[in-house]
Design a protein around this motif. Structure first.
Motif, PDB file in Angstrom:
ATOM      1  N   TYR A 109       0.857  -1.176   0.000  1.00 51.73           N
ATOM      2  CA  TYR A 109       0.000   0.000   0.000  1.00 51.73           C
ATOM      3  C   TYR A 109       0.889   1.221   0.000  1.00 51.73           C
ATOM      4  N   PRO A 142       0.392   5.521  -0.374  1.00 49.22           N
ATOM      5  CA  PRO A 142      -0.518   6.640  -0.648  1.00 49.22           C
ATOM      6  C   PRO A 142      -0.152   7.353  -1.944  1.00 49.22           C
ATOM      7  N   GLU A 169     -10.176   2.694   0.253  1.00 53.04           N
ATOM      8  CA  GLU A 169      -9.473   2.035   1.355  1.00 53.04           C
ATOM      9  C   GLU A 169      -8.036   1.679   0.977  1.00 53.04           C
ATOM     10  N   MET A 172     -14.093  -6.493  -5.206  1.00 47.79           N
ATOM     11  CA  MET A 172     -13.313  -5.554  -4.390  1.00 47.79           C
ATOM     12  C   MET A 172     -11.887  -6.058  -4.186  1.00 47.79           C
ATOM     13  N   VAL A 207      -6.729 -10.283   3.441  1.00 48.84           N
ATOM     14  CA  VAL A 207      -7.230 -10.326   4.809  1.00 48.84           C
ATOM     15  C   VAL A 207      -8.365 -11.336   4.919  1.00 48.84           C
ATOM     16  N   SER A 208      -9.132 -11.476   3.840  1.00 51.54           N
ATOM     17  CA  SER A 208     -10.307 -12.347   3.916  1.00 51.54           C
ATOM     18  C   SER A 208     -10.084 -13.680   3.204  1.00 51.54           C
ATOM     19  N   LYS A 215       0.757   6.489   6.285  1.00 51.95           N
ATOM     20  CA  LYS A 215       0.889   5.185   5.633  1.00 51.95           C
ATOM     21  C   LYS A 215       1.096   4.080   6.674  1.00 51.95           C
ATOM     22  N   LYS A 256      -2.064   3.273   8.441  1.00 51.82           N
ATOM     23  CA  LYS A 256      -2.941   2.476   7.595  1.00 51.82           C
ATOM     24  C   LYS A 256      -2.504   0.999   7.588  1.00 51.82           C
ATOM     25  N   LEU A 257      -1.204   0.792   7.516  1.00 52.08           N
ATOM     26  CA  LEU A 257      -0.698  -0.580   7.510  1.00 52.08           C
ATOM     27  C   LEU A 257      -0.953  -1.259   8.854  1.00 52.08           C
ATOM     28  N   THR A 289      -4.371  -2.430   8.925  1.00 50.43           N
ATOM     29  CA  THR A 289      -4.519  -3.681   8.185  1.00 50.43           C
ATOM     30  C   THR A 289      -4.122  -4.871   9.052  1.00 50.43           C
ATOM     31  N   SER A 334      -6.866  -5.554  11.426  1.00 49.00           N
ATOM     32  CA  SER A 334      -8.048  -6.197  10.854  1.00 49.00           C
ATOM     33  C   SER A 334      -7.756  -7.662  10.516  1.00 49.00           C
ATOM     34  N   TYR A 335      -6.501  -7.979  10.213  1.00 51.06           N
ATOM     35  CA  TYR A 335      -6.100  -9.382  10.066  1.00 51.06           C
ATOM     36  C   TYR A 335      -6.552 -10.188  11.288  1.00 51.06           C
ATOM     37  N   VAL A 393     -10.285 -10.461  11.726  1.00 48.91           N
ATOM     38  CA  VAL A 393     -10.884 -11.409  10.783  1.00 48.91           C
ATOM     39  C   VAL A 393     -10.662 -12.840  11.264  1.00 48.91           C
ATOM     40  N   GLU A 402     -13.593 -23.418   7.431  1.00 48.79           N
ATOM     41  CA  GLU A 402     -12.863 -22.176   7.245  1.00 48.79           C
ATOM     42  C   GLU A 402     -13.250 -21.449   5.940  1.00 48.79           C
ATOM     43  N   TYR A 431     -14.907 -17.649   5.758  1.00 45.55           N
ATOM     44  CA  TYR A 431     -14.333 -16.564   4.967  1.00 45.55           C
ATOM     45  C   TYR A 431     -15.339 -16.052   3.934  1.00 45.55           C
ATOM     46  N   ARG A 438     -16.790 -12.239   3.532  1.00 42.92           N
ATOM     47  CA  ARG A 438     -16.607 -11.492   2.273  1.00 42.92           C
ATOM     48  C   ARG A 438     -17.932 -11.005   1.729  1.00 42.92           C
ATOM     49  N   MET A 463     -19.279  -7.149   1.387  1.00 40.16           N
ATOM     50  CA  MET A 463     -19.645  -6.620   0.072  1.00 40.16           C
ATOM     51  C   MET A 463     -21.057  -6.055   0.122  1.00 40.16           C
ATOM     52  N   VAL A 470     -18.984  -2.365   3.541  1.00 37.07           N
ATOM     53  CA  VAL A 470     -17.982  -1.995   4.529  1.00 37.07           C
ATOM     54  C   VAL A 470     -16.764  -2.883   4.298  1.00 37.07           C
ATOM     55  N   SER A 471     -15.639  -2.507   4.893  1.00 37.01           N
ATOM     56  CA  SER A 471     -14.448  -3.336   4.734  1.00 37.01           C
ATOM     57  C   SER A 471     -14.615  -4.589   5.590  1.00 37.01           C
ATOM     58  N   ILE A 472     -13.864  -5.632   5.218  1.00 40.41           N
ATOM     59  CA  ILE A 472     -13.909  -6.887   5.964  1.00 40.41           C
ATOM     60  C   ILE A 472     -13.527  -6.637   7.420  1.00 40.41           C
TER      61      ILE A 472
END
Lengths: 368, 199
Positions: free
Chosen positions: A111, A113, A330, A360, A366-367, B132, B135-136, B139, B142-143, B146, B161, B165, B169, B173, B177-179
């Motif tokens: 990622y 920016p 995102e 997406m 992540v998913s 940045k 943001k990482l 992530t 959120s790992y 999840v 599993e 997942y 997802r 969708m 929203v994000s996962i």
């Protein structure tokens, strides 16, 4: 009101090992710029591309990107094919707050920016491809790749996806980007001994043709043991010959064969401009639509300054030849279509599977 | 080639000069005004700084250290330190204050624009890198969420599993929203429900 052109950087190799595919990205970029200029430019100002040839050399990519941002007074660069070249340019655009538009599928897990990613992340091509291969051909994969970042990282993901599906890697080999045909012929002996269900190729550039040709010479049958790839597009099939490519499988967001009015028009314009025997491909298409997305955002803010332009880009949508696409705010990646195709006798792809809508991006898986 | 001055546009920049209003202080204020910035003068050093300030000139003196420390915690705030190299402790002060650019006494007007440019560039680059990293890190978090949400779904719904997942997802969708956001909601709701059972 100013009529001065909007100057933008264009950085695709016209020489070196990945020149064939990068030149198609250059053409996609130029086609879009010409279309925009033909209809009056952006807010009355034409787009003027400043084009350099980095010669498939990562250090030159970084140096030229720096020259564009620091000396030429540019903010926006369209460019890069290989992940190694993108990784070389990334710190440059971050330091100088430029915006790199990257129109190539890649291995994800990134990622910035200062990058807009318009090619597929692994969840948009690899996942569906591995599902299909395991269901239809079997769980034993033989991985062959060019020796640089993308193949090794992409295969790390493929291994993981395979493990979740009780599959197995029965061989893994990396050859130099400039590998000779004889090296691929030699490798086919090992493939024969390993008895895979599928060869999974992350070979890129000129060597792609050598792999498929060596496969054909070895007398293998794509119906029994196809080569599957994320990078073998119409351009590579043209290099190797449709008879050699026939029956092999590629996952991509776009094929020339996508049936839609907007794609028909795109293909027609591309051939008219660059010649009837020039096919389009996933990289051309991404290079093409990203310029249109750029122009749309630019029209709104009327400035190339990254901090003003980028927030608008992150909410842009566009009717691309592959279908409706949207930049994901995102991740800075793009909602893209997932498609699987099989090469036919004309060097085009027959559609095997297709997502119902744009998928997406999930660059960090992540998913999964 | 653009002229040196036109490279810097301070029209939208709010500037604070934390410096006595002597010859050097006056020179600083005039220099900033010349390149278009709005200036307030503060002396002696306060312990707080208005949120709207983007560019801070500050004397590197013991009395200003609290303010300088505060400045380093504010992303995007460009700091130009003004140092008196005749004083023995100036290196020590520099180490603590970590400004983005430096001017030495006695000040010269022509040196100011260059240091302003340097400070703004450095501060903005640092701010972009910090956002940045944030943001990482998001992530990464959120790992973890999840994974937790997946485990909850697998045990509650008796599914495997891939199905768990797939469910995440699809719901993400559908709700646009994000996962990570969806997974957090599931984990929070699940924690709340199990607390209620205990009560």
């Amino acid at each position: 009101m100013s009529s001065e052109p909007w100057r933008v950087g264009v950085l695709f190799s016209q020489t070196g090992v990945t020149a064939v595919i990068e030149e198609t990205q250059l053409r996609g970029t130029l086609l879009a710029i010409e279309e925009i200029n033909a209809t009056g430019g952006v807010n009355g100002r034409p787009i003027m591309p400043i084009i350099y040839d980095p010669g498939s050399d990562c250090r030159r990519f970084a140096l030229l990107a720096d020259k564009m941002l620091a000396e030429d007074g540019l903010n926006t660069i369209f460019g890069c094919y290989t992940s190694s070249s993108r990784k070389a340019v990334l710190p440059v655009v971050e330091r100088r707050n430029g915006l790199l538009w990257y129109p190539t599928l890649y291995e994800g897990f990134e990622y910035s920016p200062n990058i807009i990613y318009t090619g597929a992340a692994p969840n948009q091509n690899s996942v569906e491809l591995v599902d299909f291969l395991v269901e239809n051909h079997g769980p034993r994969l033989y991985l062959i790749g060019s020796d640089y970042i993308y193949p090794r990282e992409s295969n790390r993901i493929i291994r993981e996806l395979l493990r979740q599906r009780c599959g197995k890697v029965v061989g893994e080999h990396y050859l130099d980007l400039g590998a000779k045909p004889s090296e691929f012929r030699l490798l086919m002996r090992d493939v024969r001994n390993a008895h895979p269900d599928v060869i999974f190729s992350t070979v890129v550039g000129q060597a792609t043709a050598y792999l498929y040709q060596a496969y054909a010479e070895a007398g293998f049958d794509p119906r029994q043991m196809p080569i599957a790839s994320l990078t073998t597009s119409e351009a590579e099939v043209k290099m190797m010959g449709a008879d050699v490519g026939r029956g092999h499988i590629t996952a991509a967001s776009y094929f020339q064969s996508v049936a839609s009015a907007s794609n028909d028009a795109f293909v027609r314009r591309y051939k008219k401009r660059f010649g009837n025997d020039e096919p389009t491909n996933l990289c051309v298409e991404a290079a093409y639509f990203q310029v249109h997305v750029f122009a749309k955002a630019l029209a709104e803010v009327n400035t190339l300054h990254t901090e003003v332009l980028r927030p608008i880009v992150l909410h842009c949508e566009f009717d691309a030849p592959q279908g409706h696409v949207a930049i994901d705010s995102e991740s800075s990646h793009t909602n893209l279509w997932t498609r699987l195709g099989r090469v036919n006798e004309h060097g085009q792809f027959d559609l095997i599977r297709e997502s119902a809508q744009a998928v997406m991006p999930d660059p960090y898986l992540v998913s999964h | 080639m653009q002229s040196a001055i036109s490279c810097i546009d301070l029209r939208d920049v709010d500037c604070a000069v934390v410096y006595p209003r002597d010859r050097d202080g006056e020179l600083l204020i005039r220099s900033v005004q010349r390149i278009g910035g709005r200036v307030v003068n503060i002396w002696p050093p306060a312990e707080t700084l208005e949120q709207s300030i983007d560019l801070l000139f500050c004397a590197l003196e013991p009395a200003a250290l609290t303010l300088l420390r505060l400045a380093t915690t504010r992303a995007g705030l460009a700091v130009v330190g003004i140092v008196d190299t005749a004083k023995n402790d100036h290196l020590e002060l520099l180490k603590i204050a970590t400004p983005h650019a430096l001017l030495a006494r006695p000040l010269e007007a022509h040196a100011v624009p260059g240091q302003v440019l340097l400070a703004l560039n450095n501060a903005r680059f640092q701010a972009r890198q910090q956002s940045k990293i944030a943001k990482l890190e998001d992530t990464l978090r959120s790992y973890r969420k999840v994974e937790q949400a997946k485990a909850i779904l697998m045990s509650r719904r008796k599914i495997g599993e891939p199905e768990a997942y797939g469910y995440l997802r699809e719901q993400a969708m559908r709700r646009r929203v994000s996962i990570g956001v969806l997974a957090t909601a599931i984990v929070d709701a699940s924690e709340m429900l199990s607390e209620e059972q205990v009560e």
